[in-house]
Design an enzyme around this catalytic site. Structure first.
Site, PDB file in Angstrom:
ATOM      1  N   ARG A   1      26.231  12.806 -14.980  1.00 39.75           N
ATOM      2  CA  ARG A   1      26.821  12.176 -16.148  1.00 39.75           C
ATOM      3  C   ARG A   1      25.820  11.179 -16.709  1.00 39.75           C
ATOM      4  O   ARG A   1      25.128  10.482 -15.958  1.00 39.75           O
ATOM      5  CB  ARG A   1      28.120  11.468 -15.775  1.00 39.75           C
ATOM      6  CG  ARG A   1      29.246  12.392 -15.388  1.00 39.75           C
ATOM      7  CD  ARG A   1      30.367  11.623 -14.720  1.00 39.75           C
ATOM      8  NE  ARG A   1      30.898  10.597 -15.615  1.00 39.75           N
ATOM      9  CZ  ARG A   1      31.510   9.500 -15.180  1.00 39.75           C
ATOM     10  NH1 ARG A   1      31.652   9.265 -13.896  1.00 39.75           N
ATOM     11  NH2 ARG A   1      31.988   8.619 -16.055  1.00 39.75           N
TER      12      ARG A   1
ATOM     13  N   THR B   1       5.431  11.310 -25.525  1.00 37.54           N
ATOM     14  CA  THR B   1       5.028   9.952 -25.915  1.00 37.54           C
ATOM     15  C   THR B   1       5.979   9.355 -26.948  1.00 37.54           C
ATOM     16  O   THR B   1       5.700   8.287 -27.495  1.00 37.54           O
ATOM     17  CB  THR B   1       3.593   9.951 -26.489  1.00 37.54           C
ATOM     18  OG1 THR B   1       3.505  10.909 -27.547  1.00 37.54           O
ATOM     19  CG2 THR B   1       2.577  10.296 -25.417  1.00 37.54           C
TER      20      THR B   1
ATOM     21  N   ALA C   1      11.177  10.165 -25.251  1.00 39.48           N
ATOM     22  CA  ALA C   1      11.185  10.422 -23.807  1.00 39.48           C
ATOM     23  C   ALA C   1      10.454   9.330 -23.040  1.00 39.48           C
ATOM     24  O   ALA C   1      10.894   8.910 -21.964  1.00 39.48           O
ATOM     25  CB  ALA C   1      10.561  11.791 -23.516  1.00 39.48           C
ATOM     26  N   MET C   2       9.335   8.853 -23.566  1.00 40.48           N
ATOM     27  CA  MET C   2       8.588   7.777 -22.905  1.00 40.48           C
ATOM     28  C   MET C   2       9.413   6.495 -22.898  1.00 40.48           C
ATOM     29  O   MET C   2       9.460   5.783 -21.892  1.00 40.48           O
ATOM     30  CB  MET C   2       7.251   7.553 -23.604  1.00 40.48           C
ATOM     31  CG  MET C   2       6.393   6.469 -22.967  1.00 40.48           C
ATOM     32  SD  MET C   2       4.789   6.281 -23.777  1.00 40.48           S
ATOM     33  CE  MET C   2       5.298   5.608 -25.370  1.00 40.48           C
ATOM     34  N   SER C   3      10.069   6.195 -24.008  1.00 42.91           N
ATOM     35  CA  SER C   3      10.904   5.002 -24.084  1.00 42.91           C
ATOM     36  C   SER C   3      12.066   5.062 -23.098  1.00 42.91           C
ATOM     37  O   SER C   3      12.545   4.030 -22.623  1.00 42.91           O
ATOM     38  CB  SER C   3      11.451   4.811 -25.498  1.00 42.91           C
ATOM     39  OG  SER C   3      10.412   4.657 -26.435  1.00 42.91           O
TER      40      SER C   3
ATOM     41  N   ASP D   1       5.031   9.211 -37.503  1.00 43.10           N
ATOM     42  CA  ASP D   1       5.474  10.429 -36.836  1.00 43.10           C
ATOM     43  C   ASP D   1       6.664  11.069 -37.551  1.00 43.10           C
ATOM     44  O   ASP D   1       6.767  12.293 -37.617  1.00 43.10           O
ATOM     45  CB  ASP D   1       5.850  10.115 -35.392  1.00 43.10           C
ATOM     46  CG  ASP D   1       4.625   9.886 -34.511  1.00 43.10           C
ATOM     47  OD1 ASP D   1       3.501  10.153 -34.986  1.00 43.10           O
ATOM     48  OD2 ASP D   1       4.794   9.448 -33.364  1.00 43.10           O
TER      49      ASP D   1
ATOM     50  N   ARG E   1       8.977  15.667 -40.226  1.00 42.73           N
ATOM     51  CA  ARG E   1       9.730  16.192 -41.376  1.00 42.73           C
ATOM     52  C   ARG E   1       8.908  17.239 -42.121  1.00 42.73           C
ATOM     53  O   ARG E   1       9.433  18.274 -42.554  1.00 42.73           O
ATOM     54  CB  ARG E   1      10.128  15.051 -42.297  1.00 42.73           C
ATOM     55  CG  ARG E   1      10.997  15.487 -43.466  1.00 42.73           C
ATOM     56  CD  ARG E   1      11.623  14.306 -44.185  1.00 42.73           C
ATOM     57  NE  ARG E   1      10.618  13.372 -44.704  1.00 42.73           N
ATOM     58  CZ  ARG E   1      10.372  12.178 -44.174  1.00 42.73           C
ATOM     59  NH1 ARG E   1      11.023  11.768 -43.099  1.00 42.73           N
ATOM     60  NH2 ARG E   1       9.473  11.386 -44.709  1.00 42.73           N
TER      61      ARG E   1
END
Length: 270
Positions: A159, A172, A175-177, A63, A68
């Site tokens: 906070r 995926t 954000a998923m982690s 990914d 990149r």
């Protein structure tokens, strides 16, 4: 049709596979060349991605390599990712499937568009992201204070160690982690995921791209913005960031694979 091939340059086997792809495309009467960095790695010359006139970009990597590549393209070009990484949610083909698919690619392909986000600070453009924009402190183990403003109304204040603003494509990824949901890439919206929030009531939000979304930093601690893990921008201590859907989406070659089937298969291999 003309292709440009981008490969990981830190892996000799990936570079050898890039040569195999160029040979396969040549046999199918499709001219192909390596991009500048890949070409240097194999002792040749090639165009920089911002200057390519190719009709398709074939990327061999994970990914990070794909993100990149998209950041470096001067204008959108359909991308076909071949996984040579750990998981590769953005790579739709595995190496075993790549050469047979490419032999048929010369007969035409369809394109799938993926939403990107554009960010601006106090009216000054900061950049775009396909996966996510990450806001974190420049001082480890320090928290930031955020206000989330939707259509001019303060919807939440909290906070946290940081904040992820993700696209459905990026759901995926980081954000998923961080505990966010997997979002159908056909949905057009912004996924906000607080990182280690101080209050457990601070939960992820999925917000329609049609709303006006702003993030206000209200902290004495300096922060930075990271776009797709590729670009880092200092935000200072207090600023207001406006987020909107980019008018220029990313383009991917549609390999006719069900998104949820692909996600299930990749997650089982983790």
């Amino acid at each position: 049709m003309k292709a440009v091939i981008v490969s990981r340059i830190d892996n000799a086997e990936a570079l050898a596979f890039a040569r195999s792809i160029r040979a396969t495309l040549s046999e199918a009467s499709c001219p192909a060349e390596f991009d500048h960095d890949t070409a240097i790695a194999v002792g040749e010359s090639g165009p920089r991605l911002a200057e390519t006139d190719a009709d398709i970009v074939i990327v061999i990597g994970g990914d990070g390599t794909i993100l990149r590549t998209i950041q470096q393209l001067g204008s959108p070009v359909p991308v076909l990712g071949i996984n040579w990484g750990e998981v590769g949610f953005l790579a739709d083909l595995e190496t075993a499937d790549a050469l047979p698919f490419l032999r048929n690619l010369v007969h035409g392909f369809t394109v799938e568009e993926r939403m990107r986000i554009s960010l601006a600070k106090d009216g000054v453009p900061l950049g775009t992201a396909l996966n996510e924009a990450l806001i974190v402190t420049t001082r480890p183990a320090k928290m930031l204070r955020f206000s989330i403003i939707i259509d001019g109304v303060v919807a939440e204040q909290f906070r946290a160690d940081g904040l992820l603003v993700s696209t459905p494509t990026g759901s995926t990824a980081y954000a998923m982690s961080a505990g966010g949901p997997i979002v159908d890439p056909r949905i057009q919206g912004f996924l906000l995921v607080p990182l280690a929030p101080y209050m457990l009531s601070s939960r992820p939000h999925l917000i329609s791209e049609g709303r006006r979304l702003e993030i206000r930093l209200e902290s004495a601690k300096p922060a930075k913005l990271v776009l797709d893990g590729q670009q880092t921008i200092d935000l200072g201590t207090s600023s207001q960031i406006h987020i909107q859907r980019s008018p220029v989406p990313a383009q991917f070659v549609d390999v006719k694979r069900n998104f949820f089937e692909k996600v299930d298969k990749k997650l089982r291999n983790l």
